[in-house]
Design a protein around this motif. Structure first.
Motif, PDB file in Angstrom:
ATOM      1  N   THR A 195      -4.314  39.092  -9.594  1.00  0.00           N
ATOM      2  CA  THR A 195      -3.377  37.996  -9.858  1.00  0.00           C
ATOM      3  C   THR A 195      -4.137  36.676  -9.934  1.00  0.00           C
ATOM      4  O   THR A 195      -4.908  36.358  -9.030  1.00  0.00           O
ATOM      5  CB  THR A 195      -2.332  37.944  -8.724  1.00  0.00           C
ATOM      6  N   PRO A 196      -3.892  35.894 -10.998  1.00  0.00           N
ATOM      7  CA  PRO A 196      -4.636  34.635 -11.159  1.00  0.00           C
ATOM      8  C   PRO A 196      -4.404  33.684  -9.989  1.00  0.00           C
ATOM      9  O   PRO A 196      -3.307  33.620  -9.432  1.00  0.00           O
ATOM     10  CB  PRO A 196      -4.044  34.032 -12.443  1.00  0.00           C
ATOM     11  N   ILE A 197      -5.457  32.986  -9.621  1.00  0.00           N
ATOM     12  CA  ILE A 197      -5.392  31.997  -8.546  1.00  0.00           C
ATOM     13  C   ILE A 197      -5.539  30.621  -9.188  1.00  0.00           C
ATOM     14  O   ILE A 197      -6.582  30.308  -9.774  1.00  0.00           O
ATOM     15  CB  ILE A 197      -6.532  32.225  -7.523  1.00  0.00           C
ATOM     16  N   ASP A 198      -4.478  29.806  -9.099  1.00  0.00           N
ATOM     17  CA  ASP A 198      -4.540  28.460  -9.673  1.00  0.00           C
ATOM     18  C   ASP A 198      -5.655  27.649  -9.019  1.00  0.00           C
ATOM     19  O   ASP A 198      -5.882  27.755  -7.809  1.00  0.00           O
ATOM     20  CB  ASP A 198      -3.225  27.703  -9.426  1.00  0.00           C
ATOM     21  N   ASP A 199      -6.306  26.828  -9.816  1.00  0.00           N
ATOM     22  CA  ASP A 199      -7.288  25.891  -9.275  1.00  0.00           C
ATOM     23  C   ASP A 199      -6.574  24.963  -8.281  1.00  0.00           C
ATOM     24  O   ASP A 199      -5.679  24.212  -8.668  1.00  0.00           O
ATOM     25  CB  ASP A 199      -7.877  25.068 -10.437  1.00  0.00           C
ATOM     26  N   ALA A 201      -7.459  22.347  -7.044  1.00  0.00           N
ATOM     27  CA  ALA A 201      -7.743  20.937  -7.325  1.00  0.00           C
ATOM     28  C   ALA A 201      -7.007  20.437  -8.568  1.00  0.00           C
ATOM     29  O   ALA A 201      -7.206  19.303  -8.998  1.00  0.00           O
ATOM     30  CB  ALA A 201      -9.250  20.750  -7.503  1.00  0.00           C
ATOM     31  N   ALA A 202      -6.141  21.290  -9.171  1.00  0.00           N
ATOM     32  CA  ALA A 202      -5.445  20.878 -10.402  1.00  0.00           C
ATOM     33  C   ALA A 202      -4.596  19.631 -10.151  1.00  0.00           C
ATOM     34  O   ALA A 202      -4.005  19.463  -9.073  1.00  0.00           O
ATOM     35  CB  ALA A 202      -4.568  22.017 -10.904  1.00  0.00           C
ATOM     36  N   ALA A 203      -4.549  18.754 -11.154  1.00  0.00           N
ATOM     37  CA  ALA A 203      -3.816  17.494 -11.022  1.00  0.00           C
ATOM     38  C   ALA A 203      -2.313  17.747 -10.910  1.00  0.00           C
ATOM     39  O   ALA A 203      -1.595  17.036 -10.204  1.00  0.00           O
ATOM     40  CB  ALA A 203      -4.128  16.607 -12.220  1.00  0.00           C
ATOM     41  N   ARG A 204      -1.828  18.762 -11.632  1.00  0.00           N
ATOM     42  CA  ARG A 204      -0.404  19.112 -11.579  1.00  0.00           C
ATOM     43  C   ARG A 204      -0.264  20.595 -11.906  1.00  0.00           C
ATOM     44  O   ARG A 204      -1.164  21.185 -12.501  1.00  0.00           O
ATOM     45  CB  ARG A 204       0.385  18.249 -12.569  1.00  0.00           C
ATOM     46  N   ILE A 206       0.389  23.880 -13.795  1.00  0.00           N
ATOM     47  CA  ILE A 206       0.425  24.290 -15.206  1.00  0.00           C
ATOM     48  C   ILE A 206       0.637  25.798 -15.226  1.00  0.00           C
ATOM     49  O   ILE A 206      -0.001  26.530 -14.452  1.00  0.00           O
ATOM     50  CB  ILE A 206      -0.898  23.911 -15.923  1.00  0.00           C
ATOM     51  N   ASP A 207       1.552  26.258 -16.072  1.00  0.00           N
ATOM     52  CA  ASP A 207       1.813  27.696 -16.155  1.00  0.00           C
ATOM     53  C   ASP A 207       0.563  28.445 -16.617  1.00  0.00           C
ATOM     54  O   ASP A 207      -0.154  27.982 -17.505  1.00  0.00           O
ATOM     55  CB  ASP A 207       2.946  27.980 -17.160  1.00  0.00           C
ATOM     56  N   THR A 208       0.350  29.597 -16.012  1.00  0.00           N
ATOM     57  CA  THR A 208      -0.733  30.465 -16.473  1.00  0.00           C
ATOM     58  C   THR A 208      -0.417  30.870 -17.912  1.00  0.00           C
ATOM     59  O   THR A 208       0.688  31.331 -18.189  1.00  0.00           O
ATOM     60  CB  THR A 208      -0.806  31.732 -15.602  1.00  0.00           C
ATOM     61  N   PRO A 209      -1.345  30.689 -18.846  1.00  0.00           N
ATOM     62  CA  PRO A 209      -1.047  31.057 -20.235  1.00  0.00           C
ATOM     63  C   PRO A 209      -0.863  32.568 -20.379  1.00  0.00           C
ATOM     64  O   PRO A 209      -1.387  33.352 -19.578  1.00  0.00           O
ATOM     65  CB  PRO A 209      -2.279  30.565 -20.998  1.00  0.00           C
ATOM     66  N   VAL A 212      -3.676  35.097 -20.272  1.00  0.00           N
ATOM     67  CA  VAL A 212      -4.256  35.365 -18.949  1.00  0.00           C
ATOM     68  C   VAL A 212      -3.286  36.197 -18.108  1.00  0.00           C
ATOM     69  O   VAL A 212      -3.666  37.224 -17.536  1.00  0.00           O
ATOM     70  CB  VAL A 212      -4.629  34.047 -18.220  1.00  0.00           C
TER      71      VAL A 212
ATOM     72  N   ARG B  94     -11.131  24.410 -17.683  1.00  0.00           N
ATOM     73  CA  ARG B  94     -10.455  23.727 -18.801  1.00  0.00           C
ATOM     74  C   ARG B  94     -11.362  23.689 -20.018  1.00  0.00           C
ATOM     75  O   ARG B  94     -10.921  23.829 -21.148  1.00  0.00           O
ATOM     76  CB  ARG B  94     -10.080  22.308 -18.386  1.00  0.00           C
ATOM     77  N   PRO B 170     -13.131  26.563 -10.768  1.00  0.00           N
ATOM     78  CA  PRO B 170     -13.747  26.002 -11.973  1.00  0.00           C
ATOM     79  C   PRO B 170     -14.540  24.731 -11.664  1.00  0.00           C
ATOM     80  O   PRO B 170     -14.164  23.950 -10.795  1.00  0.00           O
ATOM     81  CB  PRO B 170     -12.549  25.661 -12.855  1.00  0.00           C
ATOM     82  N   ARG B 178     -10.019  17.367 -15.755  1.00  0.00           N
ATOM     83  CA  ARG B 178      -9.010  17.796 -14.784  1.00  0.00           C
ATOM     84  C   ARG B 178      -7.586  17.489 -15.267  1.00  0.00           C
ATOM     85  O   ARG B 178      -6.643  18.209 -14.936  1.00  0.00           O
ATOM     86  CB  ARG B 178      -9.273  17.109 -13.441  1.00  0.00           C
ATOM     87  N   TRP B 183      -4.465  25.283 -18.168  1.00  0.00           N
ATOM     88  CA  TRP B 183      -4.514  25.985 -16.890  1.00  0.00           C
ATOM     89  C   TRP B 183      -5.960  26.334 -16.559  1.00  0.00           C
ATOM     90  O   TRP B 183      -6.736  26.726 -17.445  1.00  0.00           O
ATOM     91  CB  TRP B 183      -3.685  27.268 -16.956  1.00  0.00           C
ATOM     92  N   ALA B 184      -6.290  26.219 -15.293  1.00  0.00           N
ATOM     93  CA  ALA B 184      -7.624  26.607 -14.835  1.00  0.00           C
ATOM     94  C   ALA B 184      -7.493  27.323 -13.506  1.00  0.00           C
ATOM     95  O   ALA B 184      -6.589  27.031 -12.714  1.00  0.00           O
ATOM     96  CB  ALA B 184      -8.520  25.387 -14.694  1.00  0.00           C
ATOM     97  N   GLY B 185      -8.379  28.242 -13.284  1.00  0.00           N
ATOM     98  CA  GLY B 185      -8.339  28.990 -12.037  1.00  0.00           C
ATOM     99  C   GLY B 185      -9.266  30.178 -12.084  1.00  0.00           C
ATOM    100  O   GLY B 185     -10.180  30.242 -12.912  1.00  0.00           O
ATOM    101  N   VAL B 186      -9.009  31.111 -11.181  1.00  0.00           N
ATOM    102  CA  VAL B 186      -9.844  32.308 -11.097  1.00  0.00           C
ATOM    103  C   VAL B 186      -8.966  33.534 -11.329  1.00  0.00           C
ATOM    104  O   VAL B 186      -7.876  33.636 -10.761  1.00  0.00           O
ATOM    105  CB  VAL B 186     -10.546  32.401  -9.721  1.00  0.00           C
ATOM    106  N   LEU B 187      -9.426  34.424 -12.184  1.00  0.00           N
ATOM    107  CA  LEU B 187      -8.746  35.703 -12.392  1.00  0.00           C
ATOM    108  C   LEU B 187      -9.581  36.764 -11.664  1.00  0.00           C
ATOM    109  O   LEU B 187     -10.659  37.153 -12.137  1.00  0.00           O
ATOM    110  CB  LEU B 187      -8.647  36.011 -13.887  1.00  0.00           C
ATOM    111  N   PRO B 188      -9.100  37.216 -10.501  1.00  0.00           N
ATOM    112  CA  PRO B 188      -9.906  38.157  -9.704  1.00  0.00           C
ATOM    113  C   PRO B 188     -10.075  39.504 -10.410  1.00  0.00           C
ATOM    114  O   PRO B 188      -9.223  39.920 -11.193  1.00  0.00           O
ATOM    115  CB  PRO B 188      -9.086  38.340  -8.419  1.00  0.00           C
TER     116      PRO B 188
END
Lengths: 229, 229
Positions: A195-199, A201-204, A206-209, A212, B94, B170, B178, B183-188
């Protein structure tokens, strides 16, 4: 079936029944992997480095900071062996001797070439990015000129290569060990996206595209499937 | 923390913050992997071969038919680089430029030694067998003298080695990118054991032993956990 040129080092010694030289199998194994291990010779000794890669037709592109250093030092191409291996299962036999692993592997030999042309570099980075996460090239911010210059990419032609596949049960199923009171079989191994883990540190938020989120729970080797639906 | 000897080739160039030379981390990465990729130099060119391995203290043992051929040809030790890599996730940034992979990898350099002593060969095969499937050595039929002679094993001391770990989000989470609507993050990524498949050629049904059925659904890197309960 398109055949690769066969050379001494791509001719199989042991277990030739597991080997192949057709281009389709080679492409399938390369496309199914996530990382490769490439070998170079540094000061006479071997060095094996893991890295991401991508394929564009019959060229493989590698992210290659380590290789590129020796490549630049050599002032031209250097000999590379790039290997991609997928472990599909443990083959547990009755005897230790017949234990094995079910796998698919591809070995590509050749002289590498440092990619310096900006247009080819973009093709290479697209191949690498979409190899690892299909659809990501069209989604993320593309490299700037400065970033492109700071990225080292290596090209390797798919000319001299071999593939090897083992996909069967224990080797002692037809010998005297068959009657031993020992369980034998295959323990499959699969590599899956989680399962994707949102950053954080994201500013706001954002839906996982979709390209992904469509990967969640999928085997990494099937990562192209959602785009092909 | 026990430190490994640091040499030029185990000193990190890029991303030294990801590198380490302590023995505990090295052991942990080696114990978590299933296969390694070892590199040798054959006729001046690199060759990278996947194979199973096992660790006994500060010695790594490899199944090495390819390496052993060149080792015997060389009449002694040959230079080897053995690399174990675990892919833990895709780091989707990003910008394409900041894309990365979370991973753990270990690189071991050294001169290999062909194991010829029968007692050490048994230690080596136990290490390899129980590395891949803990508990299997005590369950399966042990090698006969003839089988032992037909198995080539290579030893590599854990003297010159380095480990590298990336385990973070990221790299563009604190720069101007930023604020992009990307969307930015980690996909395990996880590698798991599946459900055992009985050998269809078995003479009669035999229950899957506990040390195998206990692995179902477990991450391959946690394979020692059921025995440690």
């Amino acid at each position: 079936v398109s055949q690769l040129t066969q050379t001494a080092r791509t001719t199989f010694g042991r277990h030739r029944e597991r080997g192949g030289h057709d281009r389709e199998l080679l492409h399938a194994i390369l496309d199914a992997g996530t990382i490769c291990h490439f070998g170079i010779v540094m000061d006479g000794a071997p060095m094996v480095v893991p890295t991401v890669y991508g394929r564009d037709g019959d060229t493989v592109y590698l992210h290659g900071s380590v290789a590129s250093r020796s490549l630049m030092a050599a002032g031209g191409g250097i000999d590379i062996c790039m290997t991609v291996s997928l472990v599909d299962g443990l083959v547990l036999a009755r005897s230790v001797f017949e234990h094995s692993v079910n796998y698919r592997s591809a070995m590509v030999y050749g002289r590498s070439r440092l990619v310096s042309d900006a247009a080819e570099k973009l093709i290479a980075l697209r191949a690498v990015t979409d190899h690892v996460c299909p659809g990501q090239w069209d989604y993320a911010r593309r490299p700037s000129k400065k970033e492109l210059a700071a990225t080292t990419v290596i090209a390797l032609p798919l000319l001299e290569a071999s593939s090897k596949v083992r996909d069967s049960g224990p080797g002692d199923s037809d010998g005297p060990d068959r009657d031993l009171p020992i369980w034998a079989g295959v323990l499959p191994i699969r590599t899956l996206f989680g399962t994707p883990i949102d950053d954080p540190a994201a500013a706001r938020p954002i839906d996982t595209p979709a390209h992904v989120s469509g990967l969640v729970g999928l085997a990494t080797e099937d990562r192209r499937a959602p785009l092909q639906r």
